[in-house]
Design a protein around this motif. Structure first.
Motif, mmCIF file in Angstrom:
data_model
loop_
_atom_site.group_PDB
_atom_site.id
_atom_site.type_symbol
_atom_site.label_atom_id
_atom_site.label_comp_id
_atom_site.label_asym_id
_atom_site.label_seq_id
_atom_site.Cartn_x
_atom_site.Cartn_y
_atom_site.Cartn_z
ATOM 1 N N ILE A 1 0.968 -1.201 -0.085
ATOM 2 C CA ILE A 1 -0.058 0.067 -0.123
ATOM 3 C C ILE A 1 0.849 1.397 -0.059
ATOM 4 C CG2 ILE A 1 -1.742 1.245 1.516
ATOM 5 C CD1 ILE A 1 -2.936 -1.694 2.182
ATOM 6 N N VAL A 2 1.887 1.224 0.681
ATOM 7 C CA VAL A 2 2.717 2.310 0.808
ATOM 8 C C VAL A 2 3.554 2.592 -0.666
ATOM 9 C CG1 VAL A 2 4.931 3.222 1.764
ATOM 10 C CG2 VAL A 2 3.202 2.168 3.162
ATOM 11 N N LEU A 3 3.834 1.576 -1.079
ATOM 12 C CA LEU A 3 4.557 1.603 -2.493
ATOM 13 C C LEU A 3 3.600 2.154 -3.523
ATOM 14 C CD1 LEU A 3 6.578 -1.698 -2.769
ATOM 15 C CD2 LEU A 3 7.433 0.483 -3.056
ATOM 16 N N THR A 4 2.409 1.807 -3.503
ATOM 17 C CA THR A 4 1.148 2.211 -4.378
ATOM 18 C C THR A 4 1.141 3.676 -4.261
ATOM 19 O OG1 THR A 4 0.124 0.029 -4.428
ATOM 20 C CG2 THR A 4 -1.169 2.035 -5.134
ATOM 21 N N GLY A 5 1.032 4.045 -3.114
ATOM 22 C CA GLY A 5 1.210 5.457 -2.637
ATOM 23 C C GLY A 5 2.397 6.469 -2.975
ATOM 24 N N LEU A 6 3.549 5.714 -3.061
ATOM 25 C CA LEU A 6 4.773 6.424 -3.454
ATOM 26 C C LEU A 6 4.653 6.596 -5.069
ATOM 27 C CD1 LEU A 6 7.425 4.682 -1.348
ATOM 28 C CD2 LEU A 6 6.581 7.162 -1.186
ATOM 29 N N LEU A 7 3.984 5.560 -5.544
ATOM 30 C CA LEU A 7 4.166 5.955 -7.278
ATOM 31 C C LEU A 7 2.846 6.661 -7.584
ATOM 32 C CD1 LEU A 7 4.303 1.899 -8.343
ATOM 33 C CD2 LEU A 7 5.989 3.811 -8.576
ATOM 34 N N GLY A 8 2.016 7.015 -6.728
ATOM 35 C CA GLY A 8 0.914 8.049 -7.107
ATOM 36 C C GLY A 8 0.146 7.583 -8.527
ATOM 37 N N SER A 9 0.226 8.667 -9.512
ATOM 38 C CA SER A 9 -0.524 8.539 -10.506
ATOM 39 C C SER A 9 0.058 7.661 -11.625
ATOM 40 C CB SER A 9 -0.832 10.061 -11.093
ATOM 41 O OG SER A 9 0.222 10.814 -11.408
ATOM 42 N N ASP A 10 1.333 7.534 -11.315
ATOM 43 C CA ASP A 10 2.137 6.700 -12.374
ATOM 44 C C ASP A 10 1.958 5.212 -12.182
ATOM 45 O OD1 ASP A 10 3.415 9.055 -13.140
ATOM 46 O OD2 ASP A 10 5.191 8.722 -11.826
ATOM 47 N N VAL B 1 -4.819 -1.022 -12.597
ATOM 48 C CA VAL B 1 -5.365 -2.464 -12.910
ATOM 49 C C VAL B 1 -4.608 -3.434 -12.218
ATOM 50 C CG1 VAL B 1 -6.097 -4.328 -14.684
ATOM 51 C CG2 VAL B 1 -6.743 -1.700 -14.793
ATOM 52 N N LYS B 2 -3.287 -3.144 -12.352
ATOM 53 C CA LYS B 2 -2.320 -4.424 -11.953
ATOM 54 C C LYS B 2 -2.495 -4.034 -10.378
ATOM 55 C CE LYS B 2 2.568 -5.092 -11.691
ATOM 56 N NZ LYS B 2 3.879 -4.507 -12.159
ATOM 57 N N VAL B 3 -2.477 -2.956 -9.999
ATOM 58 C CA VAL B 3 -2.267 -2.859 -8.378
ATOM 59 C C VAL B 3 -3.652 -3.444 -7.773
ATOM 60 C CG1 VAL B 3 -2.485 -1.088 -6.573
ATOM 61 C CG2 VAL B 3 -0.943 -0.696 -8.295
ATOM 62 N N THR B 4 -4.927 -3.386 -8.454
ATOM 63 C CA THR B 4 -5.917 -3.679 -7.859
ATOM 64 C C THR B 4 -6.099 -5.324 -7.949
ATOM 65 O OG1 THR B 4 -7.255 -1.974 -8.674
ATOM 66 C CG2 THR B 4 -8.675 -3.999 -8.029
ATOM 67 N N VAL B 5 -5.526 -5.978 -9.202
ATOM 68 C CA VAL B 5 -5.280 -7.377 -9.055
ATOM 69 C C VAL B 5 -4.522 -7.928 -8.055
ATOM 70 C CG1 VAL B 5 -4.741 -9.260 -10.371
ATOM 71 C CG2 VAL B 5 -6.047 -7.518 -11.461
ATOM 72 N N LYS B 6 -3.399 -7.511 -7.848
ATOM 73 C CA LYS B 6 -2.493 -7.588 -6.774
ATOM 74 C C LYS B 6 -3.194 -7.531 -5.563
ATOM 75 C CE LYS B 6 1.916 -6.649 -6.971
ATOM 76 N NZ LYS B 6 2.312 -7.854 -6.470
ATOM 77 N N LEU B 7 -3.833 -6.373 -5.467
ATOM 78 C CA LEU B 7 -4.330 -6.234 -3.696
ATOM 79 C C LEU B 7 -5.306 -7.424 -3.603
ATOM 80 C CD1 LEU B 7 -4.565 -4.405 -1.275
ATOM 81 C CD2 LEU B 7 -6.009 -3.098 -2.662
ATOM 82 N N LEU B 8 -6.250 -7.918 -4.575
ATOM 83 C CA LEU B 8 -7.134 -8.647 -4.511
ATOM 84 C C LEU B 8 -6.478 -10.087 -4.108
ATOM 85 C CD1 LEU B 8 -9.596 -8.120 -7.319
ATOM 86 C CD2 LEU B 8 -10.083 -7.583 -4.844
ATOM 87 N N VAL B 9 -5.406 -10.389 -4.657
ATOM 88 C CA VAL B 9 -4.733 -11.546 -4.307
ATOM 89 C C VAL B 9 -4.298 -11.551 -2.844
ATOM 90 C CG1 VAL B 9 -2.821 -13.047 -4.737
ATOM 91 C CG2 VAL B 9 -4.179 -12.066 -6.786
ATOM 92 N N ALA B 10 -3.750 -10.589 -2.649
ATOM 93 C CA ALA B 10 -2.944 -10.097 -1.439
ATOM 94 C C ALA B 10 -4.111 -10.463 -0.204
ATOM 95 C CB ALA B 10 -2.258 -8.850 -1.232
ATOM 96 N N VAL B 11 -5.275 -9.799 -0.494
ATOM 97 C CA VAL B 11 -6.382 -9.761 0.586
ATOM 98 C C VAL B 11 -6.665 -11.183 0.755
ATOM 99 C CG1 VAL B 11 -8.816 -9.047 1.007
ATOM 100 C CG2 VAL B 11 -7.206 -7.372 0.131
ATOM 101 N N VAL B 12 -6.985 -12.153 -0.345
ATOM 102 C CA VAL B 12 -7.282 -13.525 -0.090
ATOM 103 C C VAL B 12 -6.177 -14.289 0.517
ATOM 104 C CG1 VAL B 12 -7.608 -15.594 -1.793
ATOM 105 C CG2 VAL B 12 -8.715 -13.446 -2.489
ATOM 106 N N ASN C 1 1.177 -13.931 -7.263
ATOM 107 C CA ASN C 1 1.399 -12.414 -6.947
ATOM 108 C C ASN C 1 2.799 -11.870 -7.403
ATOM 109 O OD1 ASN C 1 0.195 -9.826 -6.152
ATOM 110 N ND2 ASN C 1 0.107 -10.389 -3.959
ATOM 111 N N VAL C 2 3.653 -12.394 -7.111
ATOM 112 C CA VAL C 2 5.111 -12.063 -7.444
ATOM 113 C C VAL C 2 5.264 -12.229 -9.084
ATOM 114 C CG1 VAL C 2 7.515 -12.822 -7.214
ATOM 115 C CG2 VAL C 2 6.080 -12.900 -5.258
ATOM 116 N N ALA C 3 4.690 -13.185 -9.605
ATOM 117 C CA ALA C 3 4.747 -13.204 -11.175
ATOM 118 C C ALA C 3 3.924 -11.988 -11.719
ATOM 119 C CB ALA C 3 4.134 -14.699 -11.429
ATOM 120 N N LEU C 4 3.005 -11.691 -10.998
ATOM 121 C CA LEU C 4 2.281 -10.692 -11.699
ATOM 122 C C LEU C 4 3.005 -9.351 -11.638
ATOM 123 C CD1 LEU C 4 -1.458 -11.015 -10.240
ATOM 124 C CD2 LEU C 4 -0.768 -11.263 -12.789
#
Length: 109
Positions: free
Chosen positions: A48-57, A61-72, A102-105
């Motif tokens: 989550i911190v890394l996503t915040g650091l990247l900001g609009s860059d 879609v990738k972040v959402t898919v990875k977050l869903l896998v992480a939540v599961v 998740n790592v492969a994604l």
């Protein structure tokens, strides 16, 4: 800022390695290790911190898919800690497989 990003990236990958290693180590005795729990919390928070650091860059879609896998994975690890009698080698294999996904994604996408 690159140094901060690099530090969080290393912590993020170490968190996923802890979950993966904890799942594999527990397969012999069908037990989820405490390291897997701490690793998933580390991976989730640093992601989550890394996503915040990247900001609009960030690729949202990738972040959402990875977050869903992480939540599961988080739900599986937390449930495995609460009900250790339900943990089987297949359960741990599922956790390890989702971590590998998740790592492969992260690398291939």
């Amino acid at each position: 800022m690159d140094i901060v990003h690099g530090i969080f990236l290393v912590l993020h990958l170490l968190g996923w390695a802890m979950v993966f290693g904890g799942a594999l180590a527990g397969m012999k005795s069908s037990k989820l290790t405490d390291g897997a729990f701490h690793g998933i919390l580390t991976a989730l928070v640093t992601g989550i911190v890394l996503t915040g650091l990247l900001g609009s860059d960030a690729n949202h879609v990738k972040v959402t898919v990875k977050l869903l896998v992480a939540v599961v994975v988080t739900v599986l690890v937390v449930l495995g800690r609460r009900r250790p009698e339900k943990v089987t080698t297949g359960y741990l294999g599922g956790i390890a497989g989702l971590v590998a996904l998740n790592v492969a994604l992260a690398i291939l996408w």
